[in-house]
Design an enzyme around this catalytic site. Structure first.
Site, PDB file in Angstrom:
ATOM      1  N   HIS A   1      53.806  35.812  37.451  1.00 22.39           N
ATOM      2  CA  HIS A   1      53.576  34.388  37.749  1.00 22.39           C
ATOM      3  C   HIS A   1      53.646  33.518  36.496  1.00 22.39           C
ATOM      4  O   HIS A   1      53.503  32.316  36.568  1.00 22.39           O
ATOM      5  CB  HIS A   1      52.251  34.193  38.484  1.00 22.39           C
ATOM      6  CG  HIS A   1      51.073  34.837  37.809  1.00 22.39           C
ATOM      7  ND1 HIS A   1      50.683  34.511  36.539  1.00 22.39           N
ATOM      8  CD2 HIS A   1      50.223  35.795  38.234  1.00 22.39           C
ATOM      9  CE1 HIS A   1      49.618  35.231  36.214  1.00 22.39           C
ATOM     10  NE2 HIS A   1      49.330  36.037  37.216  1.00 22.39           N
TER      11      HIS A   1
ATOM     12  N   GLY B   1      46.499  43.444  40.867  1.00 28.33           N
ATOM     13  CA  GLY B   1      47.157  43.625  39.583  1.00 28.33           C
ATOM     14  C   GLY B   1      47.792  42.306  39.266  1.00 28.33           C
ATOM     15  O   GLY B   1      47.994  41.498  40.156  1.00 28.33           O
ATOM     16  N   CYS B   2      48.113  42.085  38.007  1.00 33.52           N
ATOM     17  CA  CYS B   2      48.734  40.823  37.637  1.00 33.52           C
ATOM     18  C   CYS B   2      50.167  40.801  38.175  1.00 33.52           C
ATOM     19  O   CYS B   2      50.696  39.783  38.561  1.00 33.52           O
ATOM     20  CB  CYS B   2      48.715  40.710  36.132  1.00 33.52           C
ATOM     21  SG  CYS B   2      49.146  39.113  35.512  1.00 33.52           S
ATOM     22  N   GLN B   3      50.803  41.965  38.216  1.00 35.08           N
ATOM     23  CA  GLN B   3      52.215  42.044  38.572  1.00 35.08           C
ATOM     24  C   GLN B   3      52.431  42.301  40.063  1.00 35.08           C
ATOM     25  O   GLN B   3      53.234  41.654  40.696  1.00 35.08           O
ATOM     26  CB  GLN B   3      52.874  43.177  37.775  1.00 35.08           C
ATOM     27  CG  GLN B   3      52.937  42.903  36.295  1.00 35.08           C
ATOM     28  CD  GLN B   3      54.101  42.008  35.928  1.00 35.08           C
ATOM     29  OE1 GLN B   3      55.002  41.763  36.703  1.00 35.08           O
ATOM     30  NE2 GLN B   3      54.077  41.494  34.706  1.00 35.08           N
TER      31      GLN B   3
ATOM     32  N   SER C   1      49.411  46.540  34.493  1.00 32.45           N
ATOM     33  CA  SER C   1      48.816  45.569  35.395  1.00 32.45           C
ATOM     34  C   SER C   1      49.493  45.498  36.760  1.00 32.45           C
ATOM     35  O   SER C   1      49.741  44.440  37.292  1.00 32.45           O
ATOM     36  CB  SER C   1      48.850  44.187  34.742  1.00 32.45           C
ATOM     37  OG  SER C   1      48.004  43.327  35.406  1.00 32.45           O
TER      38      SER C   1
END
Lengths: 414, 141
Positions: free
Chosen positions: A370, B50-52, B118
């Site tokens: 993001h 997770g960030c991804q 992540s």
């Protein structure tokens, strides 16, 4: 050092690449294609050498040292400031503050300006395409002061809706803080107009210049911007150092951000008086080597020239946009008229993480996710994007490899 | 089969792949064929952020064993989940809690289970082991 041809708008990219030894590395047993300069650029030899020389020959703490070495270290440090002042055409070195990076620059203004000037019911204007670094500091200060955050919306193409911005400005607006170039979309925002409209109502403007400084010629006086902040590591300089430019009248009116050494004039337990600008905002021993490296990065960019950098990057952007657009199932996110060399995209039915993983297997470094702009992702209803960003050392061959990789990913993930 | 027997089986399967493409094509296929998690479990209580990429995990105790179902929005993550579920699902809670998942390293996919990646997988493994511990403790009482 790279050799520059007589034509100021063209450059010898192979000569430039030779300034960056890291570009010769292999990843996954293939020549590396580095397309993540928007996250952090690579560093030329001259920057690394300048920092090396500082540590080996000039290292001492700066300011107030009576001995020669300390004076040399101070000169090296202040030379960095002087070079940056010229680079962004600030009126005075007093207006050029060393910070850790863009994030700290924004936090400094939000905290210091905010504590002094924000009250309950006041408004702070940001935009829907801000990096979290230009959202969260304002949220924090709004929570403390009772001020409200207002957000300029963006179009499907990724441009600010200026009519909405114009209507948002009112007597309660105390500051406008927007990104100059979007890290996710590449959009170059109409900052001259943004500033003009705000100034018509005596509202100061902060620009997040993290993504603009590596690409565009910035003249803070011509822009008449009140605060401009950027990071060294995105403009070929080291990590851990950045700049906050602020008009002297604002910096003088604002209380110090952090307390400590360097920023004081006299200290007693009853009262402390603060040092003059820029030192008032530079508490503690600064990142001296970082300032030296940043100065070297400025010299590097000036030697190549902004015109040549911009032309080269624009060529890459046009070439890359055209080539990627031809891939079936690709969707470009951010198609503003005025763009810096950033291409964000999605493949039909494929998660950005998957595309990035396959590109990595092919030795191609892109960013996925993001991009610290979650509200923007929500605006487009997507989990993230794959982002390729180009710098002065990238080539059309790099883009060819990217296109080949994306085609392969599309095939594998279909 | 025991956890380690399944791990050996997977290591053996992966030894036949000639290059990264074959390996990832297989993982992608695994991702596509992973049995769907019951939609009711794809909620905030079961998500591992997770960030991804995002992962959903559901644990169903069956006596002293645990059955896992899981899902992800990214297909490569999902393929790796399929492998982890194959190794840990329907095993004894105590064995799950103590499992040493060496196969990931052996098949050259260690980076996907790095905390900095992540993608939710590290947290998922941690969560699976915590379920193992919890069920083990519950059954001991």
């Amino acid at each position: 050092m790279s050799t520059i041809t007589a034509d100021t708008t063209s450059l010898d990219v192979q000569a430039i690449r030779s300034d960056f030894p890291i570009l010769e590395r292999e990843m996954r047993n293939k020549p590396m294609v580095f397309l993540d300069s928007a996250a952090s650029s690579q560093k030329p030899d001259s920057v690394v050498k300048a920092m090396d020389y500082y540590y080996q020959q000039q290292n001492a703490n700066v300011h107030r040292g009576v001995y020669q070495l300390s004076q040399e270290a101070t000169d090296a440090y202040e030379k960095g400031r002087h070079l940056v002042q010229g680079f962004i055409n600030a009126a005075s070195e007093k207006e050029v503050l060393f910070v850790r990076g863009t994030t700290e620059g924004i936090n400094l203004v939000a905290s210091s300006y905010g504590r002094k000037f924000l009250q309950e019911g006041d408004e702070v204007i940001i935009s829907a395409m801000e990096h979290h670094s230009n959202i969260v500091p304002w949220q924090l200060i709004c929570e403390q002061t009772g001020a409200k955050l207002r957000v300029i919306p963006v179009t499907d193409e990724g441009e600010l809706i200026m009519e909405e911005y114009e209507q948002m400005l009112n007597e309660r607006t105390k500051i406008v803080a927007v990104v100059h170039v979007s890290n996710t979309l590449g959009t170059i925002n109409p900052v001259e107009r943004i500033i003009e409209l705000a100034h018509a109502k005596d509202i100061p403007v902060l620009l997040d210049g993290a993504q603009a400084i590596p690409h565009l010629k910035i003249d803070v006086q011509a822009l008449d911007v009140d605060f401009y902040t950027f990071s060294g590591h995105k403009m070929f300089g080291p990590t851990g150092i950045g700049i906050l430019y602020g008009k002297e009248k604002w910096l003088n009116a604002m209380p110090p951000y952090q307390g400590g050494g360097e920023m004081i004039e006299t200290v007693s337990f009853e009262k402390t008086t603060f040092n003059e600008l820029p030192h008032k905002f530079e508490a503690g021993t600064p990142d001296i080597a970082g300032a030296v490296g940043l100065g070297a990065a400025v010299e590097y960019m000036e030697q190549i020239g902004h015109e040549a950098i911009q032309k080269h990057e624009h060529d890459l952007l046009v070439y890359g946009t055209e080539a990627l657009s031809k891939i079936p199932g690709i969707r470009l996110i951010g198609t503003a008229e005025d763009k810096a060399s950033v291409i964000s995209f999605l493949l039909d039915g494929a998660h950005p993480y998957d595309v990035g993983t396959i590109l990595d297997q092919m030795g191609i470094a892109v960013r996925t996710g993001h991009h610290c702009t979650q509200p923007l992702m929500d605006r487009y209803g997507i989990p993230g994007t794959v982002r390729a960003s180009f710098a002065v050392y990238n080539t059309k061959e790099d883009i060819d490899r990217l296109v080949e990789g994306v085609r392969r990913a599309a095939k594998m993930l279909a | 089969m025991s956890i380690n027997e399944i791990q050996e089986e997977i290591v053996d399967e992966f030894s036949f792949f000639g290059d990264w493409m074959e390996k990832y094509e297989y993982i992608i296929d695994l991702g596509k064929s992973l049995p769907q998690i019951d939609e009711q479990y794809k909620d905030e209580d079961h998500i591992i952020k997770g960030c991804q990429s995002r992962v959903w995990l559901h644990a169903e105790p069956k006596g002293n064993q645990i059955q896992f179902t899981a899902d992800s929005d990214a297909i490569i993550t999902k393929g790796l989940i399929a492998l982890l579920v194959r190794v840990l699902s329907d095993q004894k809670a105590a064995d799950i809690a103590e499992a040493d998942l060496y196969f990931i390293d052996k098949i050259g996919l260690k980076e996907h289970l790095s905390p900095t990646r992540s993608n939710g997988l590290v947290s998922m493994v941690k969560q699976m082991k915590l379920y193992g511990l919890a069920i083990q403790a519950k059954n001991a009482n």
